[in-house]
Design an enzyme around this catalytic site. Structure first.
Site, PDB file in Angstrom:
ATOM      1  N   GLN A 192      -3.765  -1.510  10.522  1.00  0.00           N
ATOM      2  CA  GLN A 192      -3.644  -2.808   9.853  1.00  0.00           C
ATOM      3  C   GLN A 192      -4.048  -3.950  10.793  1.00  0.00           C
ATOM      4  OE1 GLN A 192      -2.816  -3.404   6.511  1.00  0.00           O
ATOM      5  NE2 GLN A 192      -3.432  -5.487   7.041  1.00  0.00           N
ATOM      6  N   ASP A 223     -10.942   2.743   5.547  1.00  0.00           N
ATOM      7  CA  ASP A 223     -11.227   1.299   5.496  1.00  0.00           C
ATOM      8  C   ASP A 223     -12.735   1.019   5.557  1.00  0.00           C
ATOM      9  OD1 ASP A 223      -9.231  -0.562   5.127  1.00  0.00           O
ATOM     10  OD2 ASP A 223      -8.550  -0.522   7.210  1.00  0.00           O
ATOM     11  N   LYS A 264       0.841  -1.207   0.000  1.00  0.00           N
ATOM     12  CA  LYS A 264       0.000   0.000   0.000  1.00  0.00           C
ATOM     13  C   LYS A 264       0.875   1.256   0.000  1.00  0.00           C
ATOM     14  CE  LYS A 264      -3.498  -2.552   2.583  1.00  0.00           C
ATOM     15  NZ  LYS A 264      -3.973  -2.839   3.957  1.00  0.00           N
TER      16      LYS A 264
END
Ligand code: NAP
Length: 304
Positions: A101, A124, A57
């Site tokens: 994460q 997200d 990412k």
């Protein structure tokens, strides 16, 4: 449409590049207006898969012009310390997106952490406010990247969604449930009839064999076999599973939830795995980040 000329494969990498092209234009326009999008990754511990995912990412951010920063915290970081960092990031105007994460260590409650991220920076799409907006059909929130990626794959491959029988395998909060919410909306590129299957579903294969669009997100290697697929159905494979393979480098390789070799001759369009949903998920994260920066400054991306 990015479909392999010879076979019926949907090329997720090519479609992801199309989206990156659109997002890059938005990022350039935002940067010219003094708001280069900023994305912060927070990673706890040294889980090898998390390192790889965040690394991929970060590289994509560099490529597109998103200013990314990564906080790597020790495995033993307390929930209180993590909440303090999130609170600082929420207050920082140069940070438009925050990505924590997963998976987090067992000592930390994921739901508490996801709810602490500002809904306006929740690229997200895991915050309860954004989950609620998705269910209500309010386009002002953030949609989780993987189901949004599957939706884009279907749209950009011209798969008819309206009135289609869609069967989703898996009712996880990150893929299955939001996927169902997206496709059952009374909206363009939706209006599907959705069946959500899980580990307690009776006659699962029977449900699958009725699907015009079959989406597998259960995390069971090569679970979907040819006799579960209606001839011509579109098959989207979200699963990521590592299996032993003595012939592969390191003795393992990644496969999806679909037995690709067996299903491809029966299906209509089908995503390979890898090379299908994975690259698209990153593309949707980048798009969400550009959206977050645009919303923070009151810019309509569609007007750029
Ligand atoms: P999850 O939250 O653990 O959910 C898994 C779901 O699968 C659950 O609903 C479970 O049923 C169901 N299930 C498990 N075994 C089953 C079986 N044998 N038959 C029927 N249903 C079964 O997982 P997730 O986070 O949604 O992820 C699903 C998969 O997608 C994983 O392989 C993950 O690695 C992958 N993934 C890929 C991406 C990407 O970018 N490509 C992103 C996210 C996730 P119960 O609810 O009854 O337990």
């Amino acid at each position: 449409m990015a479909i392999d000329a010879i076979e019926n494969r949907i090329d997720g990498r090519a479609i992801a590049e199309q989206i990156h092209g659109e997002t890059r234009r938005h990022i350039e326009a935002l940067s010219e207006r003094g708001t280069p999008p900023g994305l912060v990754f927070v990673r706890l511990g040294e889980d090898p898969a998390s390192r790889v995912y965040v690394g991929m990412k970060e590289k994509t951010c560099d490529r597109l012009g998103i200013q990314s920063t990564t906080h790597v915290l020790p495995e033993g970081t307390s929930e209180k310390e993590l909440l303090k960092l999130i609170s600082e990031l929420n207050a920082n105007p140069t940070v438009h997106g925050i990505l924590i994460q997963a998976p987090l260590p067992a000592t930390i409650n994921e739901a508490t952490i996801f709810a602490a991220v500002s809904p306006n920076k929740d690229v997200d799409g895991f915050h309860p406010v954004n989950v609620g907006k998705l269910l209500l059909g309010d386009s002002g929130g953030f949609v989780p990247c993987t189901p949004a990626a599957v939706h884009e794959l279907l749209i950009r491959s011209s798969v008819p969604i309206q009135s289609a029988e869609v069967v989703i395998l898996g009712r996880g909060n990150i893929v299955g449930k939001p996927m169902a919410a997206i496709l059952c909306q009374k909206a363009n590129h939706a209006n599907a009839t959705v069946t959500l299957c899980h580990s307690r579903t009776a006659n699962l294969a029977e449900h699958c064999s009725r699907a015009d669009i079959l989406i597998a997100a259960i995390g069971v290697a090569e679970f979907v076999k040819a006799d579960m697929v209606k001839p011509g159905a579109t098959v989207i494979d979200v699963g990521v599973n590592r299996i032993a393979d003595p012939k592969a480098k390191n003795g393992t390789r990644l496969v999806g939830d679909v037995d690709f070799a067996a299903v491809q001759p029966v299906s209509g369009l089908i995503t390979p795995n890898p090379g299908g949903v994975g690259p698209m998920t990153i593309a949707l994260l980048m798009r969400n980040t550009a959206r977050a920066a645009a919303r923070a400054t009151g810019v309509e991306l569609e007007s750029i």
